[in-house]
Design an enzyme around this catalytic site. Structure first.
Site, PDB file in Angstrom:
ATOM      1  CB  CYS A 136      -0.909  -0.049   1.228  1.00  0.00           C
ATOM      2  SG  CYS A 136      -1.723   1.494   1.649  1.00  0.00           S
TER       3      CYS A 136
ATOM      4  CB  CYS B 204       0.396   1.762   4.123  1.00  0.00           C
ATOM      5  SG  CYS B 204      -1.325   1.258   3.954  1.00  0.00           S
TER       6      CYS B 204
END
Length: 139
Positions: free
Chosen positions: A59, A62
Protein backbone atom coordinates in the site's frame (compact mmCIF):
# COMPACT_ATOMS: atom_id res chain seq x y z
CA UNK A 1 -2.09 -19.39 5.99
CA UNK A 2 0.85 -17.21 7.09
CA UNK A 3 -1.21 -15.76 9.94
CA UNK A 4 -2.11 -19.26 11.11
CA UNK A 5 1.51 -20.40 11.09
CA UNK A 6 2.59 -17.16 12.72
CA UNK A 7 0.09 -17.65 15.55
CA UNK A 8 1.59 -21.06 16.31
CA UNK A 9 5.22 -20.07 16.00
CA UNK A 10 5.12 -16.73 17.82
CA UNK A 11 6.37 -13.59 16.21
CA UNK A 12 5.04 -11.32 18.94
CA UNK A 13 5.41 -7.62 19.49
CA UNK A 14 8.70 -6.16 18.40
CA UNK A 15 9.96 -2.67 17.92
CA UNK A 16 9.83 -1.94 14.22
CA UNK A 17 13.53 -1.43 13.55
CA UNK A 18 13.65 -3.22 10.21
CA UNK A 19 12.29 -0.23 8.30
CA UNK A 20 14.58 2.09 6.39
CA UNK A 21 13.41 5.17 8.29
CA UNK A 22 16.08 7.05 10.22
CA UNK A 23 13.47 8.07 12.79
CA UNK A 24 13.59 5.92 15.94
CA UNK A 25 10.34 4.06 16.35
CA UNK A 26 8.49 2.75 19.36
CA UNK A 27 5.70 1.33 17.21
CA UNK A 28 4.81 -2.22 18.27
CA UNK A 29 4.35 -4.66 15.38
CA UNK A 30 2.27 -7.81 15.81
CA UNK A 31 2.74 -10.92 13.67
CA UNK A 32 0.48 -13.21 15.70
CA UNK A 33 -3.26 -12.91 16.28
CA UNK A 34 -2.90 -14.70 19.62
CA UNK A 35 -0.24 -12.28 20.86
CA UNK A 36 -2.30 -9.32 19.63
CA UNK A 37 -5.34 -10.65 21.50
CA UNK A 38 -3.36 -10.99 24.75
CA UNK A 39 -2.02 -7.45 24.37
CA UNK A 40 -5.48 -6.09 23.47
CA UNK A 41 -7.05 -7.79 26.51
CA UNK A 42 -4.36 -6.29 28.78
CA UNK A 43 -4.93 -2.83 27.28
CA UNK A 44 -8.56 -2.89 28.43
CA UNK A 45 -7.31 -2.35 31.99
CA UNK A 46 -5.39 0.83 31.11
CA UNK A 47 -6.74 4.32 30.32
CA UNK A 48 -3.94 4.86 27.76
CA UNK A 49 -4.88 5.65 24.16
CA UNK A 50 -3.90 2.98 21.63
CA UNK A 51 -3.60 3.81 17.93
CA UNK A 52 -3.72 0.75 15.69
CA UNK A 53 -2.32 1.29 12.19
CA UNK A 54 -3.87 -1.24 9.81
CA UNK A 55 -1.72 -1.26 6.69
CA UNK A 56 -0.30 -3.49 3.98
CA UNK A 57 3.22 -3.83 2.58
CA UNK A 58 1.97 -3.15 -0.97
CA UNK A 59 0.00 0.00 0.00
CA UNK A 60 1.58 3.27 -1.22
CA UNK A 61 -0.32 5.61 1.17
CA UNK A 62 0.61 3.27 4.05
CA UNK A 63 4.29 3.70 3.21
CA UNK A 64 3.83 7.48 3.12
CA UNK A 65 2.30 7.39 6.61
CA UNK A 66 4.99 5.17 8.14
CA UNK A 67 7.46 7.98 9.00
CA UNK A 68 4.50 10.04 10.27
CA UNK A 69 3.48 7.26 12.66
CA UNK A 70 7.08 6.80 13.80
CA UNK A 71 7.34 10.54 14.51
CA UNK A 72 4.00 10.54 16.37
CA UNK A 73 5.13 7.60 18.49
CA UNK A 74 8.16 9.66 19.53
CA UNK A 75 6.10 12.83 20.12
CA UNK A 76 3.19 11.22 21.98
CA UNK A 77 5.05 8.92 24.38
CA UNK A 78 1.86 8.56 26.46
CA UNK A 79 0.10 6.90 23.49
CA UNK A 80 0.70 3.34 22.32
CA UNK A 81 1.15 2.89 18.57
CA UNK A 82 0.52 -0.56 17.07
CA UNK A 83 1.07 -1.71 13.48
CA UNK A 84 -0.86 -4.61 12.01
CA UNK A 85 -0.44 -5.87 8.44
CA UNK A 86 -3.94 -6.66 7.13
CA UNK A 87 -2.64 -9.48 4.94
CA UNK A 88 -0.79 -11.10 7.82
CA UNK A 89 -3.53 -10.70 10.47
CA UNK A 90 -6.65 -10.52 8.33
CA UNK A 91 -8.81 -11.82 11.20
CA UNK A 92 -7.85 -8.81 13.34
CA UNK A 93 -8.52 -6.42 10.44
CA UNK A 94 -11.95 -8.02 9.95
CA UNK A 95 -12.71 -7.73 13.66
CA UNK A 96 -12.23 -3.94 13.40
CA UNK A 97 -14.09 -3.63 10.09
CA UNK A 98 -11.06 -2.45 8.12
CA UNK A 99 -11.98 -2.02 4.45
CA UNK A 100 -9.32 0.43 3.21
CA UNK A 101 -5.68 1.12 3.94
CA UNK A 102 -4.36 2.75 5.86
CA UNK A 103 -6.98 2.70 8.61
CA UNK A 104 -6.12 4.03 12.05
CA UNK A 105 -8.35 2.82 14.87
CA UNK A 106 -8.11 4.74 18.15
CA UNK A 107 -8.94 2.60 21.18
CA UNK A 108 -9.33 3.29 24.87
CA UNK A 109 -9.83 0.41 27.28
CA UNK A 110 -10.72 -1.88 24.38
CA UNK A 111 -13.37 0.42 22.93
CA UNK A 112 -13.10 2.28 19.63
CA UNK A 113 -13.20 6.03 20.31
CA UNK A 114 -12.33 7.25 16.81
CA UNK A 115 -11.10 6.18 13.38
CA UNK A 116 -9.21 7.75 10.48
CA UNK A 117 -9.38 6.12 7.05
CA UNK A 118 -6.71 7.17 4.59
CA UNK A 119 -3.33 8.91 4.75
CA UNK A 120 -4.67 11.92 6.65
CA UNK A 121 -1.77 13.03 8.82
CA UNK A 122 -3.35 16.22 10.24
CA UNK A 123 -6.68 14.55 11.02
CA UNK A 124 -4.93 11.67 12.77
CA UNK A 125 -2.76 13.99 14.84
CA UNK A 126 -5.80 16.07 15.92
CA UNK A 127 -7.67 12.94 16.99
CA UNK A 128 -4.65 11.61 18.92
CA UNK A 129 -4.41 14.99 20.71
CA UNK A 130 -8.13 14.90 21.47
CA UNK A 131 -8.25 11.37 22.90
CA UNK A 132 -4.93 10.95 24.68
CA UNK A 133 -4.92 10.89 28.46
CA UNK A 134 -3.66 14.26 29.59
CA UNK A 135 -2.49 14.96 33.13
CA UNK A 136 -5.12 16.74 35.16
CA UNK A 137 -3.97 19.87 36.95
CA UNK A 138 -5.65 21.27 40.04
CA UNK A 139 -7.43 24.55 39.32
Amino acid sequence: MGAILSSFFGGGPATDSSESSSEPSSVIVFHSSNRWQLHFDDSKKMPKLMVVDFSASWCGPCKLMEPVINAMSSKFTDVEFIKIDVDELSDVAQEFGVQAMPTFVLLKQGKEVDKVVGAKKDELEKKVEKHRVKPKFAA
